[in-house]
Design a protein around this motif. Structure first.
Motif, PDB file in Angstrom:
ATOM      1  N   GLN A 183       0.705  -1.195  -0.047  1.00  0.00           N
ATOM      2  CA  GLN A 183       0.020   0.013  -0.107  1.00  0.00           C
ATOM      3  C   GLN A 183       0.859   1.284  -0.044  1.00  0.00           C
ATOM      4  O   GLN A 183       0.585   2.293  -0.675  1.00  0.00           O
ATOM      5  N   PHE A 184       2.056   1.318   0.649  1.00  0.00           N
ATOM      6  CA  PHE A 184       3.108   2.240   0.701  1.00  0.00           C
ATOM      7  C   PHE A 184       3.527   2.514  -0.557  1.00  0.00           C
ATOM      8  O   PHE A 184       3.602   4.013  -1.125  1.00  0.00           O
ATOM      9  N   GLU A 186       2.507   1.812  -3.554  1.00  0.00           N
ATOM     10  CA  GLU A 186       1.436   1.997  -4.447  1.00  0.00           C
ATOM     11  C   GLU A 186       1.066   3.600  -4.358  1.00  0.00           C
ATOM     12  O   GLU A 186       0.342   4.256  -5.275  1.00  0.00           O
ATOM     13  N   ARG A 187       1.225   4.076  -3.272  1.00  0.00           N
ATOM     14  CA  ARG A 187       0.929   5.819  -2.812  1.00  0.00           C
ATOM     15  C   ARG A 187       2.299   6.541  -3.558  1.00  0.00           C
ATOM     16  O   ARG A 187       2.034   7.994  -3.527  1.00  0.00           O
ATOM     17  N   PHE A 188       3.217   6.110  -4.253  1.00  0.00           N
ATOM     18  CA  PHE A 188       4.093   6.515  -4.724  1.00  0.00           C
ATOM     19  C   PHE A 188       3.962   7.668  -5.713  1.00  0.00           C
ATOM     20  O   PHE A 188       2.980   7.090  -6.610  1.00  0.00           O
ATOM     21  N   ARG A 189       4.425   8.773  -5.931  1.00  0.00           N
ATOM     22  CA  ARG A 189       4.046   9.668  -7.154  1.00  0.00           C
ATOM     23  C   ARG A 189       5.633  10.231  -7.477  1.00  0.00           C
ATOM     24  O   ARG A 189       6.154  10.894  -6.738  1.00  0.00           O
ATOM     25  N   PRO A 191       3.977   7.192  -9.986  1.00  0.00           N
ATOM     26  CA  PRO A 191       3.885   5.993  -9.517  1.00  0.00           C
ATOM     27  C   PRO A 191       4.809   4.924 -10.207  1.00  0.00           C
ATOM     28  O   PRO A 191       5.527   5.054 -10.954  1.00  0.00           O
TER      29      PRO A 191
END
Length: 340
Positions: A183-184, A186-189, A191
């Protein structure tokens, strides 16, 4: 003035952390700088390396990633002056623990701390930042448009490596060791191209990477350890989270670079032959290969763009002993930093 040290038992198995009173620092001479420590990050101590380098002693200083204010400089110091804010990594043979109010260090192990970076962020980023930069710049020459697999992307090293790879314009694939890590990531920007959840032991890293790259394989792999043997010879937790060395070789593309943290990597003749056919290279990421040029790159890392390290809440010095015991057992996921 107290500092934190570790003491190893005669069997070289048990480590004890102790606070000890220190003598006043000697007069600052030549190229040395006296530093008031404002923050010190905690990292696992490689006792095996210390033994191999014959650097064992009764009490060994703890804490090497420091950020602080220059109090005094020697007559030959050319880069710094009193009141400068700096960050750096103490050398392996340093006699001073970073977990102390003041240390004496050669100027070549320090760089200026950018004004907008906090003490905690500077100390918590410098080591993993240099490791990631060494892996992606010096050892694999990552460039725009290339693909990179970063194993255990939610670790302190993986988090910074992903940011550096994105900054280089690379396509990033990463593995997650738990649902929380997934989940951590998948929140990367920007992506991450694909997050491979290996926590349940069902995901096939090689197949996922080949599918994501259209069968070409990735250009760079930064591992977090690998399995070397058959299933019967490996502990259960290693079986679940780490890929086999054959998987890494399979997913590596033509002319690819495998950067490994596995110090005891063993490649059989068929493995070497497969790497030869691909024109691939294997490089070892040794945490202790620091030099002046690498430390100076820390300035680039901290100034050019802001890295978001995986930091836990800062802790006071009196909690450093207990926290260091946790870090030494490799039980924490986030970077622990002591704030003075």
């Amino acid at each position: 003035m107290k500092g934190l040290y570790f003491q190893q038992s005669s069997t070289n198995e048990e480590i004890t952390f102790v606070f000890q009173e220190r003598e006043n620092l000697p007069v600052t001479e030549d190229n040395y700088v006296k530093l008031q420590v404002k923050a010190c990050a905690l990292s696992q101590i490689n006792t095996k390396l210390l033994a191999e380098m014959k650097m064992e002693k009764e009490f060994f200083p703890v804490g090497r990633e420091v950020a602080g204010i220059v109090l005094d400089v020697g007559s030959k110091v050319s880069f710094f002056q009193p009141d400068d804010e700096v960050v750096g990594i103490l050398p392996l043979d340093s006699e001073d623990p970073g977990l102390c109010e003041a240390v004496r260090v050669h100027e070549h192990y320090l760089v200026h701390k950018p004004e907008k970076v906090t003490w905690t962020e500077a100390a918590g980023t410098i080591r993993d930042g240099l490791r990631a930069y060494t892996a992606l710049h010096y050892l694999s020459h990552l460039s725009p448009g290339k693909s990179v697999l970063i194993m255990d992307g939610a670790s302190t090293l993986g988090t910074i490596a992903i940011q550096l790879a994105h900054h280089r314009g690379a396509k990033v694939i990463s593995t997650a060791c738990s649902l929380e890590d997934k989940q951590f990531l998948e929140r990367f920007r920007p992506p991450i191209a694909r997050v491979i959840d290996v926590s349940n032991g069902k995901a096939h890293v090689a197949e996922s990477c080949l599918e994501e790259t259209g069968g070409l394989g990735v250009d760079t792999v930064l591992d977090a350890g690998v399995r070397l043997y058959n299933k019967d010879d490996e502990p259960a937790e290693k079986l679940q989270l780490l890929p086999h060395k054959h998987d890494i070789i399979t997913l590596l593309g033509v002319g690819g670079h495998w950067v490994t943290t596995e110090e005891n990597l063993q490649l059989d003749p068929p493995d070497s032959h497969c790497l030869f056919l691909k024109g691939a290279a294997v490089a070892f990421l040794n945490d202790e290969v620091w030099n002046l040029s690498n430390v100076q790159q820390g300035k680039y890392l901290l100034i050019s763009f802001f890295l978001r390290p995986q930091l836990d809440e800062p802790i006071p010095l009196y909690e450093a002993k207990v926290t260091m015991e946790v870090v030494q057992k490799n039980q924490g996921r986030k970077k622990q930093v002591v704030h003075f």
